[in-house]
Scaffold this motif. Structure first.
Motif, PDB file in Angstrom:
ATOM      1  N   THR A 128       0.839  -1.194   0.000  1.00  0.00           N
ATOM      2  CA  THR A 128       0.000   0.000   0.000  1.00  0.00           C
ATOM      3  C   THR A 128       0.874   1.243   0.000  1.00  0.00           C
ATOM      4  O   THR A 128       0.557   2.239  -0.661  1.00  0.00           O
TER       5      THR A 128
ATOM      6  N   ILE B  40      -6.827  -4.329   1.720  1.00  0.00           N
ATOM      7  CA  ILE B  40      -6.179  -3.317   2.543  1.00  0.00           C
ATOM      8  C   ILE B  40      -6.532  -3.584   3.983  1.00  0.00           C
ATOM      9  O   ILE B  40      -7.511  -4.245   4.276  1.00  0.00           O
TER      10      ILE B  40
ATOM     11  N   ARG C  88       2.068   1.807  -3.441  1.00  0.00           N
ATOM     12  CA  ARG C  88       0.955   2.340  -4.230  1.00  0.00           C
ATOM     13  C   ARG C  88       0.855   3.862  -4.023  1.00  0.00           C
ATOM     14  O   ARG C  88       0.685   4.620  -4.965  1.00  0.00           O
ATOM     15  N   ILE C  89       0.975   4.287  -2.787  1.00  0.00           N
ATOM     16  CA  ILE C  89       0.880   5.718  -2.484  1.00  0.00           C
ATOM     17  C   ILE C  89       2.074   6.462  -3.106  1.00  0.00           C
ATOM     18  O   ILE C  89       1.918   7.532  -3.690  1.00  0.00           O
TER      19      ILE C  89
END
Lengths: 319, 512
Positions: B182, B307, B185-186
């Motif tokens: 994650t 998530i 991804r950010i």
């Protein structure tokens, strides 16, 4: 007997006597301190040995860490104490010489570079110019193949997903979702059939399918046919930073992004109601075929996920 | 002992000179390298004694621990996103499709002997490394150690901080678990947000649209080779400049701009600093043993469609995450383009401003104070109230951004609404630095007027006079403080050998 056998005592050159306070340890009772440090070292050594033994017998990780940590820590504490309490207490002093050289030296250095270099370059301006240009161009050109081969140009995949007219919505196991599958207030993550196991399907095509009611549901004007039998589908990629919008707050009809708490209202076209997300989640137009399977009418009408500079470069995109 | 062997020994000793084998070796080295004079100067190099000079050492030694534990980890880690089926001792994940990166990290954690300890020590050492750099940098800032002639070392140090944060993030991403995925991804979306070049940058770094297959191998080589090499080189430069320019020191008895007062390199500083290396290593090992960090088996492998709740990055990324949370959702759309200001400003512009101001600070301060002198004596922070107040305000601002990265946790814990928490943090981020500046300024001014500030306090003896008046007289300084009151002396030069045992006729002591 030669000179070698003569007595020699330590003599310091700068007139310090051997019993000068500054050469004495800080400890008031050095013997005691020495004994304490000896015990510390002894335990430290034991622990380090125990670390080796526990490694040999493959002990639990915490035993390895505890023995090694305690061993190193005790050895370290003992050594610091030795340095602090049993070595000459000082303070000692050292002269600080100015870093700068004399004016003559500086001038000579500058002259060597400016005069010598300048005279050479000035006389051969053309040569220097061409060489400089060539090296500069090589520097720039060398970057191109390096950069260009790193990855594809940002084309198609940024702007379109794998949803097509007639794509079956399947869940993560590849099972087609049927109209009878979801109770009202339920949610499932779906993919266009065939992509459910691919990285790309996971990253780009992921879509949340929510059943809001039993009736055809209109989230916004112009989307009258998009929500058959109360099924509505939104891209699961948050429009803020692309995290999966995985939390469904059923009573408030909100989709919540766990990364930065953006909230999207699923009943009115996923308009962001809270948080840093700037745009609604794109909605996927659905229909139900004669077998009751949920299918897509078309791809999303705009790029999914977070914003980027060329977002508008997509045919038919109004947003 | 026979006479012959005694003569032999004597001849050997004579040949060896007064310092024996070590002296001989040093002479051989000096013949080839010419190190005697410089080596002697280096042994006599003075390190000022102050606890705050230890902060940089923590950073250095945690970096050493990072290198050692990191080498161990590279022996077992597989930087690949090829999928395999997990079959290992951790039963809840048995039979799952995972990447080799995640699988090998699980292998390190559960199968490799000492692997979990090394992984946890590596992660802890990283958090300590970045933390120590920040605190060390605060010390350098508040005491004015960055002033001429040390501007370059300030710049190197700041670059080291940025590289440490970057390499920490890369390493955190390598196990390819749900939480770090994650994070990547950010990071991808942040790159994508940069106007004009963003999508190109993101595509080229990741080798295509997210997730891309190039990420883990590229991040791996950056994390284990390229960035460590750069960091190592800059650490070398940092230390070289430190030796070349010599240490700063706090003002005190006998301390001037022209000298350094403290303990010599050998043996006092060597003993203390080596001991300190062991202490840092020991504490890291204890943390690795008892404080769980990054349990990837609880997160599971990365899956872009999944998530977890309350996901947070490593602490040094907190301020960015907080900024992303509280910045309003202002996006620019027009002229056929989108500029995601809601990401670009908090995640690119804001850290850009912070780090650039930090880079330029020595220059800015020289401009404002018109002080172009060379400084080796440090400022007491209270003597430079404006600088101190500014630094405090910036730290408070960053701390508030850091707290803002847990708005959801705070809201949950205190049973507040997310909205009020968000608005509370928005207000606090702006208001607290504005309050902190004058407050710190005022405290500095107060401390300036406090006599004997910074000195260790001694108790007062309260006595009553014959008239009934009470008088408080401070007791003399503590015994252990007296040492510091001595005048400093140059490091004495011993050139003589230890005395031999008295020699009686016909009997010789035996050399060992």
């Amino acid at each position: 007997m030669s000179d070698l056998e003569e007595h020699r005592t330590p003599v310091s050159l700068n007139g310090l006597s051997e019993d000068d306070l500054r050469l004495q340890p800080l400890a008031k009772n050095p013997q005691t301190v020495e004994r304490v440090i000896a015990v510390t070292f002894l335990f430290g050594t034991l622990f380090v040995a125990a670390f080796g033994a526990s490694f040999w017998v493959n002990a639990k990780p915490w035993i390895l860490g505890a023995t090694m940590g305690a061993g190193l820590f005790l050895l370290g504490v003992g050594l610091v104490a030795w340095g602090k309490y049993l070595m000459p207490r000082g303070p000692f002093v050292e002269e600080r010489h100015t870093l700068a050289n004399s004016d003559a030296d500086r001038e000579a250095f500058a002259a060597a570079i400016v005069e010598r270099g300048g005279s050479v370059v000035k006389r051969r301006k053309m040569l220097a110019g061409i060489l400089g240009g060539g090296m500069g161009i090589f520097g720039i050109v060398a970057l191109f193949p390096l950069l260009r081969s790193l990855g594809p140009l940002p084309k198609g995949t940024l702007f379109h997903t794998d949803w097509r007219k007639g794509s079956y919505a399947v869940d993560q196991t590849g099972r087609r979702v049927n109209v009878g599958d979801l109770a009202i207030g339920s949610i499932v993550t779906v993919f266009p059939e065939g992509t459910e196991n691919s990285d790309r399907g996971q990253a780009v095509d992921q879509t949340v399918l929510i059943r809001i009611s039993n009736q055809n549901f209109t989230t916004q004007k112009g989307r009258e046919t998009w929500g058959p039998m109360g099924y509505v589908a939104y891209s699961k990629l948050c429009t803020h930073l692309g995290c999966p919008v995985g939390l469904y707050e059923q009573q408030l009809q909100l989709l919540v992004c766990p990364c930065h708490q953006s909230m999207f209202n699923v009943t009115n076209g996923a308009i962001p109601q809270f948080g840093p997300a700037p745009r609604p989640l794109p909605q996927l137009p659905l229909y139900i075929d004669s077998n009751g399977n949920i299918r897509a009418q078309a791809d999303y009408d705009q790029p999914v996920g977070p914003g980027f500079f060329e977002r508008h470069r997509v045919t038919g995109s109004k947003l | 002992m026979s006479d012959a062997s005694a003569t032999n020994k004597r001849a050997q000793r004579e040949a060896a000179g007064p310092y024996g084998k070590i002296g001989q070796t040093l002479n051989e080295l000096d013949d080839r390298l010419g190190i005697a004079k410089g080596g002697r100067t280096f042994m006599d190099k003075i390190f000022p004694d102050h606890w705050s000079f230890m902060l940089g050492e923590i950073a250095l030694y945690s970096f050493v621990i990072l290198l050692v534990t990191g080498v161990f980890l590279t022996l077992y880690f597989v930087p690949s996103v090829a999928t395999v089926i997990y079959h290992g001792p951790y039963k809840p994940m048995d039979g799952q499709r995972v990447t080799e990166a995640w699988d090998s990290t699980m292998n390190i954690s559960f199968t490799v002997r000492g692997g979990l300890l090394m992984r946890q020590m590596h992660h802890w050492a990283c958090d300590i490394f970045v933390g120590a750099i920040v605190v060390h940098m605060a010390r350098v800032f508040f005491t004015g150690a960055f002033r001429k002639p040390r501007e370059l070392n300030w710049t190197i140090g700041l670059t080291l901080l940025i590289l440490a944060i970057g390499n920490g993030f890369l390493g955190y991403s390598l196990p390819d678990d749900l939480v770090s995925g994650t994070g990547i991804r950010i990071a991808y979306s942040i790159m994508e947000s940069i106007p004009f070049v963003g999508s190109y940058l993101a595509f080229w770094v990741f080798g295509g649209n997210f997730p891309g297959t190039a990420t883990i191998p590229r991040f791996f080589i950056l994390h284990v080779l390229i960035l460590p090499l750069v960091i190592l080189g800059l650490v070398g430069g940092h230390l070289f400049l430190l030796v070349r320019q010599k240490h700063t020191q706090f003002p005190g008895k006998g301390r001037t701009e022209k000298n350094v007062v403290g303990s010599p390199m050998f043996p006092v500083f060597i003993a203390k600093t080596t001991g300190f290396l062991f202490i840092v290593g020991g504490i890291t090992a204890l943390l690795g043993a008892f404080a769980q960090i990054n349990p990837i088996w609880q997160f599971g492998p990365y899956d872009a469609a999944r998530i977890s709740y309350a996901v947070q990055p490593d602490w040094y990324m907190g301020f960015l995450d907080g900024a992303l949370r509280i910045w309003p959702s202002w996006s620019f759309m027009g002229f056929g383009h989108t500029i995601p200001l809601e990401v670009f400003i908090p995640a690119v512009i804001l850290p850009g401003i912070i780090f650039n101001v930090a880079y330029l600070w020595p220059l800015l301060e020289r401009k404002f104070t018109k002080d172009n002198e060379i400084h080796h004596l440090l400022d007491r922070p209270s003597d430079r109230p404006k600088r101190t107040a500014f630094g405090v305000a910036v730290l408070v601002f960053l701390a508030m951004l850091h707290i803002a990265s847990s708005t959801d946790v705070i809201a949950n814990f205190f049973h507040l609404s997310l909205e009020s928490t968000l608005w509370g943090m928005r207000i606090l981020v702006i208001v607290t630095p504005i309050i902190a500046y004058p407050l710190a300024y005022k405290i500095c001014k107060e401390m300036q007027s406090y006599r004997g500030g910074g000195k260790r306090k001694t108790p007062n003896i309260v006595s009553r006079t014959a008239e009934g008046e009470y008088v408080a007289t401070p007791t003399p300084a503590y015994g252990e403080d007296v040492g510091h009151e001595l005048d400093a002396t140059p490091v004495p030069t011993y050139i003589e050998v230890e005395p031999d045992e008295p020699v009686e006729s016909g009997v010789r002591t035996v050399d060992r």
